[in-house]
Structures are given as structure tokens and as C-alpha cells.
Design a protein around this motif. Sequence first.
Motif, PDB file in Angstrom:
ATOM      1  N   HIS A 217      14.132  -5.336  13.103  1.00  7.94           N
ATOM      2  CA  HIS A 217      13.037  -5.975  12.367  1.00  7.94           C
ATOM      3  C   HIS A 217      13.421  -6.082  10.899  1.00  7.94           C
ATOM      4  N   PHE A 219      12.373  -7.759   7.052  1.00  6.45           N
ATOM      5  CA  PHE A 219      11.164  -8.185   6.343  1.00  6.45           C
ATOM      6  C   PHE A 219      11.347  -9.590   5.801  1.00  6.45           C
ATOM      7  N   ASP A 223       5.767 -11.907   5.869  1.00  8.65           N
ATOM      8  CA  ASP A 223       5.260 -10.610   6.306  1.00  8.65           C
ATOM      9  C   ASP A 223       4.310  -9.985   5.280  1.00  8.65           C
ATOM     10  N   SER A 226       1.000 -10.775   6.592  1.00 13.69           N
ATOM     11  CA  SER A 226       0.669 -10.007   7.786  1.00 13.69           C
ATOM     12  C   SER A 226       0.225  -8.591   7.419  1.00 13.69           C
ATOM     13  N   VAL A 354       1.888   0.865  10.268  1.00 13.19           N
ATOM     14  CA  VAL A 354       2.852  -0.226  10.128  1.00 13.19           C
ATOM     15  C   VAL A 354       4.231   0.206  10.628  1.00 13.19           C
ATOM     16  N   ARG A 355       4.658   1.428  10.306  1.00 11.13           N
ATOM     17  CA  ARG A 355       5.982   1.881  10.742  1.00 11.13           C
ATOM     18  C   ARG A 355       6.052   2.002  12.260  1.00 11.13           C
ATOM     19  N   GLU A 357       4.515   0.072  14.319  1.00 16.48           N
ATOM     20  CA  GLU A 357       4.583  -1.296  14.835  1.00 16.48           C
ATOM     21  C   GLU A 357       5.913  -1.968  14.523  1.00 16.48           C
ATOM     22  N   GLN A 358       6.417  -1.783  13.273  1.00 21.52           N
ATOM     23  CA  GLN A 358       7.593  -2.523  12.830  1.00 21.52           C
ATOM     24  C   GLN A 358       8.891  -1.707  12.870  1.00 21.52           C
ATOM     25  N   LYS A 360      10.043   0.200  10.569  1.00 15.90           N
ATOM     26  CA  LYS A 360      10.636   0.298   9.238  1.00 15.90           C
ATOM     27  C   LYS A 360       9.659   0.964   8.278  1.00 15.90           C
ATOM     28  N   ARG A 362       7.533   1.105   5.135  1.00 20.19           N
ATOM     29  CA  ARG A 362       6.896   0.123   4.255  1.00 20.19           C
ATOM     30  C   ARG A 362       5.987   0.799   3.228  1.00 20.19           C
TER      31      ARG A 362
END
Length: 476
Positions: A217, A219, A223, A226, A354-355, A357-358, A360, A362
Motif C-alpha cells: 500500500h 500513499f 488518500d 479518504s 487506519v494502520r 486497514e492500510q 502503514k 499514518r
Amino acid sequence: MTQAQKAARSGPLPLSTVFAFAATSLPIQAVVIAVAVYLPRHYASHLGISLAAVGTAFFIVRMIDIPVDGLLGWVMDKTRTRWGRYRIWTLIGAPVLMASMYFLFIPPDGVGVGYLIFWVLIMYLGTSILALSHAAWAATLAPAYNDRSRVFSVMTAVGVLGAASVLAIPIINEARGAPDAGNVATMGWFIFAMTPIAVALVVWRTPEWIAPEVPGHSFRLRDYWSLIARPTMARLLAADICLALGPGWMSALYLFFFTDSRGFTTGESSILLAIYILAGFAGAPAMGRLAMRISKHRAVMVATTGYSAILVSLMAIPKGSMLVAVFPMFMAGFLAAGFNVLTRAMTADVADEVRLEQGKERSGLLYAMTTMTTKIAGAFSIGLTFLVLEAVGYVAKEGATNTPEAIRNLELAYLIGPIFFVLLGGACFIGYRLGAVEHAEIRRKLDERDALYDEAAIVESVTAEAAIATPPSGRA
């Protein structure tokens, strides 16, 4: 990650580590109070720049500075060095802030708007670097829902000491018979000296963990939207801008209101402001404990409702009566301390969401977004209120006499705007759904995934001592 490091992360951080880490809050909050309350008035009253020009200068700088935060947060999240991710940015921010303190708070004679704009921009850059790295680092230090309330409440309480130290300067100077004009220069030197000491303590005493990342993933610019559009983050950003705009609006008008409307001297007004700020030393931990009982978002709603009710009582303070003014100022500061404590801790919870889901980190980017909302609020709180005061006939120049109508307009501006925005900020959390239970499930899934990636990902625990004593770590 070693077994010792895993064990250290499984429980609450030692209180000594939390207090050492919170040291960055000292210069950050000292700058916030000095710039919000004293610096605009100094340039308008003592250096002869018009109210409209000062307000416009701060507004312009905020508009320039706001996009920088998003870039800083993105770069911070991608940074990986032998000294850690956020530690290196803490070291970068310190000299930038120190340079701005010297030139902005100790200006030469005859400076104009251009000089003010340039050095305010440098000042905001330095504080952004320090504040973003500090908040994002805190989110990684305290992964548990309740421990985050504890860490951010200590950070706020320590920041109160930095703000109170700045507030003590005009009080001491007035007691010595020194003129008001020297207050700002003394504040500048104080923050200049405090910054390297605080940063050195944080860098020396605080560990830093870099979580494993899931490949695949990257960025993209779209995004940003999002992240903003996430229901949890959208509510946080809306609340954050309201909870910054309300108190920021008051800060810009504070000295004008308490001197011209309530009849206090500058020194007495500073004492009352010190009481307001120092109340946060008790209020921040208390609001953190309340959040552990009823959840963070409900604690915010309690704080905003109580705060707004107390503001209404300020007009009942008899002119010049310190004894009567102490109680509402203490209670307002007690409750206001919960605003940042709780919303910043909630941002860390969203960063976990968020981490998961992605895959990474953030945190830096998400805290950059909350910082941007604060800066937008700051731009409007100084720019708009100063323009409004000048439009309704209020004269800020030292020694000027204002009409009763102008004083009345000052009072209305000081109270109506903050009450509206603070109540609206609390209302943003009606129906908020990322509480302790939901976050515990997110952390369980993250911990399981992190364990799987531990052997393949670069996971670092870096202290200043270890960075010097050992070579950079490679893949496990």
C-alpha cells in the motif's frame, strides 16, 4: 523486537518515562500562550503596527503554513533512521524554533508587516515540527486505549508548566515596576533557553518503536480525502477546529477584555490567565481519568458543556475583583485542559484504525491534519477578531480611550463566538463509535498481525545511548 521490548510494550509506560517524554510540551505550550496572548498585542500596541495589519499578517502566515503540515506528517511517517522515526524530527525542530524566538520576540526598531510575516512563518514551522513529532511519537509509545489518555494528560499537564512560566513574566515585571514593553523580549529569551534542554531530555530518555509495515500500500494524494472522510476522523477534525477556534478567539481578545471591560491591570489579567492555565495541571489528569470511566468522546462533551456555562458567568465578575474572578477562571481552565488531551488521544485511536486497514503508519499525517485545523482556527481567531474590533470602533493603541459602545462590542465578541464554537465542538461527538471496546478489538488484530511480520519487517527500538553504542539494526 526483543522479548524485553515486547514486555515493555505490554503494560503502561513507567511514569518517569512519561514525564521525561512530556518535556517537549514545555516550549511548545510556552510559545502557544506567548503568541496567542502577548505577541499580537505587543506588535499592535508597542511597535505601532495597526490591528488590521497584525491580524492580516497572522492570517496570511497561517494560510501559507497550513499545507506544510500535511507534507511534514507524510515525510515523518516515511522516515526511518538509526535514531528512530520521530526522534530525528524533534532534533530538527529545536533550532528552527530557537531562531524564530530570537528574531520575533526581540525585533529591532522600525520593523514592519513583512518582518512579522517572515518570522511568524519560521516560528510556526518550528512548532509544527516539534508538535507533530511529539504527538505521533506519543501514539506509538502508548498503544492501549486508556494508557493514551494517561500519556496525553501528562503531556498537557507538563505543557501547563511551560505556559505558566511565560505567564509569570509579566506578573514579575509588574511587581518590579518594569514596563510592559519588556515582557515579550523576556519571554523570547526564556523559550530560547528552555527549548534545547527539553528536547535533550526527551531524546535521551525516551525509547522509540517503529511498527512493522504490510507491503503493498503506497500513499497517494487522493488518500488525503479518504482519511478526512473517515467518519471517525471527520468528526475529530470538525470538533478540533471548533475547540481550537473558541479558546483561540478568546486568547486573541483576552487582555483587551480583562483590562478594558473588567477593569484589571495587565499584571492582574496575567495572574488570572495563569490560574486558568495552571488549572489544567489538575484538569488534564482529571479529564483523562474521566475518559477511562465514560470514554473519551463523552468526556469531551462533558467538558465543553461545563466550559460554555462558565463563560456566561464572566460578565458577572465585578470590575477589578480578583477574588471573584479566580473561581470561574480556574474552572474554565480545568475543563478546557480536556479538549486537547482527549482529541489527541482519540487521534491515536484513529491512527490504529487506519494502520489496521492500510498496513502503514499514518500517525504523523493524521496529527498533521489536526494541527492544520488548529492553525486554520488560529488564523481566523486573530485575523477575524482584530478586524471585527477595528470595524466596530475599538482602539487598541496604548493609552487610547474607548467609548462604552466599543467596550460593549468587545464583550460580545469575547463571549458569543467562543460559546457557540465550543458547544458545537462537543456536539460533533454525538453518536461517535470508536470507544474502548472497538479499539480493543483493533489492537488485538494489530498485535496478531505485528507478531506475524516481526521476523520479516524492520522493527527498531532506539534510544540515544543505544544509537551511539550499536550499529544500525538490519532485518531480523
